[in-house]
Design a protein around this motif. Structure first.
Motif, PDB file in Angstrom:
ATOM      1  N   UNK A  35      14.891   5.793  -1.699  1.00 45.85           N
ATOM      2  CA  UNK A  35      14.105   4.561  -1.713  1.00 45.85           C
ATOM      3  C   UNK A  35      13.979   3.922  -3.081  1.00 45.85           C
ATOM      4  N   UNK A  36      13.489   2.692  -3.089  1.00 42.89           N
ATOM      5  CA  UNK A  36      13.316   1.953  -4.343  1.00 42.89           C
ATOM      6  C   UNK A  36      12.236   2.592  -5.222  1.00 42.89           C
ATOM      7  N   UNK A  37      12.269   2.278  -6.519  1.00 49.14           N
ATOM      8  CA  UNK A  37      11.239   2.754  -7.444  1.00 49.14           C
ATOM      9  C   UNK A  37       9.855   2.359  -6.940  1.00 49.14           C
ATOM     10  N   UNK A  38       8.928   3.283  -7.020  1.00 48.66           N
ATOM     11  CA  UNK A  38       7.560   3.015  -6.613  1.00 48.66           C
ATOM     12  C   UNK A  38       7.274   3.354  -5.163  1.00 48.66           C
TER      13      UNK A  38
ATOM     14  N   UNK B 192       9.585   4.998   4.643  1.00 49.18           N
ATOM     15  CA  UNK B 192       9.445   4.625   3.239  1.00 49.18           C
ATOM     16  C   UNK B 192       8.169   3.814   3.115  1.00 49.18           C
ATOM     17  N   UNK B 193       7.320   4.181   2.157  1.00 52.49           N
ATOM     18  CA  UNK B 193       6.053   3.481   1.996  1.00 52.49           C
ATOM     19  C   UNK B 193       6.028   2.771   0.650  1.00 52.49           C
ATOM     20  N   UNK B 194       5.807   1.460   0.706  1.00 52.46           N
ATOM     21  CA  UNK B 194       5.739   0.638  -0.493  1.00 52.46           C
ATOM     22  C   UNK B 194       4.451   0.946  -1.261  1.00 52.46           C
ATOM     23  N   UNK B 195       4.404   0.604  -2.548  1.00 52.00           N
ATOM     24  CA  UNK B 195       3.211   0.876  -3.348  1.00 52.00           C
ATOM     25  C   UNK B 195       1.927   0.280  -2.758  1.00 52.00           C
ATOM     26  N   UNK B 196       2.027  -0.852  -2.080  1.00 49.43           N
ATOM     27  CA  UNK B 196       0.820  -1.458  -1.495  1.00 49.43           C
ATOM     28  C   UNK B 196       0.468  -0.864  -0.130  1.00 49.43           C
ATOM     29  N   UNK B 197       1.293   0.085   0.367  1.00 51.55           N
ATOM     30  CA  UNK B 197       0.957   0.804   1.590  1.00 51.55           C
ATOM     31  C   UNK B 197       1.759   0.442   2.825  1.00 51.55           C
TER      32      UNK B 197
END
Length: 84
Positions: free
Chosen positions: A37-40, A60-65
């Motif tokens: 996954x992408x950074x973060x 995959x979970x993004x930094x904002x959730x």
């Protein structure tokens, strides 16, 4: 895209590591979660049925959730040399 309209992901890369190490990095849920996954992004869950015809699902979970899911089917599995 495949002829039937489905998406396919093809990754080809040379690594200076033993085939077994690379195979484990691609198939072990803990190892995959360390680099996928992408950074973060984090990888809270990986489910896979590692056999021809078996399916996988990577959350995959993004930094904002927000969660995103990658799903697919294994076509060929021949450890440690081939994963398609």
């Amino acid at each position: 895209m495949a002829q039937n309209g489905t998406l396919r992901l093809r990754m080809v890369r040379k690594f200076s590591a033993a085939p077994g190490v690379v195979f484990q990095a691609l198939t072990d849920p803990v190892e995959l979660g360390k680099w996928w996954g992408p950074d973060g992004f984090t990888i809270p869950r990986v489910e896979s049925d590692l056999r021809p015809g078996g399916v996988y699902r990577i959350e995959m979970q993004a930094p904002e959730g927000t969660s995103f899911f990658l799903t697919g089917e294994f076509l060929k599995v021949d450890p440690p040399a081939l994963l398609s």
